[in-house]
Design a protein around this motif. Sequence first.
Motif, PDB file in Angstrom:
ATOM      1  N   VAL A 175       1.258  -1.226   0.256  1.00 34.47           N
ATOM      2  CA  VAL A 175       0.401   0.567  -0.455  1.00 34.47           C
ATOM      3  C   VAL A 175       1.335   1.264   0.705  1.00 34.47           C
ATOM      4  N   ASP A 176       0.990   1.838  -1.250  1.00 33.33           N
ATOM      5  CA  ASP A 176       1.366   3.343  -1.531  1.00 33.33           C
ATOM      6  C   ASP A 176       0.956   4.533  -0.158  1.00 33.33           C
ATOM      7  N   LYS A 177       1.133   4.492   0.813  1.00 31.68           N
ATOM      8  CA  LYS A 177       0.884   5.127   1.697  1.00 31.68           C
ATOM      9  C   LYS A 177       0.546   6.697   2.047  1.00 31.68           C
ATOM     10  N   LYS A 194      -5.308  12.816  -5.076  1.00 33.46           N
ATOM     11  CA  LYS A 194      -6.096  11.840  -5.617  1.00 33.46           C
ATOM     12  C   LYS A 194      -5.574  10.353  -5.149  1.00 33.46           C
ATOM     13  N   GLY A 195      -5.625  10.032  -4.380  1.00 31.15           N
ATOM     14  CA  GLY A 195      -5.935   8.699  -3.168  1.00 31.15           C
ATOM     15  C   GLY A 195      -7.366   8.730  -2.466  1.00 31.15           C
ATOM     16  N   ILE A 196      -7.529   9.971  -2.209  1.00 32.65           N
ATOM     17  CA  ILE A 196      -8.509  10.719  -1.051  1.00 32.65           C
ATOM     18  C   ILE A 196      -9.477  10.173  -2.609  1.00 32.65           C
ATOM     19  N   LEU A 213      -9.559   8.848  -5.393  1.00 35.76           N
ATOM     20  CA  LEU A 213      -9.827   7.561  -5.598  1.00 35.76           C
ATOM     21  C   LEU A 213     -10.315   6.750  -4.141  1.00 35.76           C
ATOM     22  N   GLU A 214     -10.182   6.600  -2.818  1.00 37.76           N
ATOM     23  CA  GLU A 214     -10.683   5.664  -1.607  1.00 37.76           C
ATOM     24  C   GLU A 214     -12.922   6.345  -2.410  1.00 37.76           C
ATOM     25  N   THR A 215     -12.795   7.667  -2.021  1.00 41.24           N
ATOM     26  CA  THR A 215     -14.003   8.441  -1.714  1.00 41.24           C
ATOM     27  C   THR A 215     -15.289   7.688  -3.365  1.00 41.24           C
ATOM     28  N   GLU A 216     -14.629   7.766  -4.305  1.00 39.61           N
ATOM     29  CA  GLU A 216     -14.931   7.025  -5.349  1.00 39.61           C
ATOM     30  C   GLU A 216     -15.551   5.420  -5.514  1.00 39.61           C
ATOM     31  N   LEU A 217     -14.493   4.650  -4.816  1.00 41.97           N
ATOM     32  CA  LEU A 217     -14.696   3.251  -4.598  1.00 41.97           C
ATOM     33  C   LEU A 217     -15.787   3.372  -3.786  1.00 41.97           C
TER      34      LEU A 217
END
Length: 74
Positions: free
Chosen positions: A25-27, A34-36, A38-42
């Motif tokens: 996991v790339d913290k 962009k990571g946040i 992506l998490e919200t979209e998932l």
Amino acid sequence: MLSALDRRDRPPEEGAAAGLQGFAVDKTFLSSLKGILLETELVFGIILVSVFAYDAFKIYRTEMVPRATQGDQQ
């Protein structure tokens, strides 16, 4: 010839194949904007699919499954 024990004791090889050996996991990415996103979209995607599945099941139960009418019960 190398036996299975010799291969197991060697350090992992470097290169493109070394990155595919495990899941990491790339913290820093997940904490970036962009990571946040992506998490919200998932999460919203999972919720949306769940709502669609529930709605489809509810429509199936109300319209497709025959119900007993008053005339059938007599």
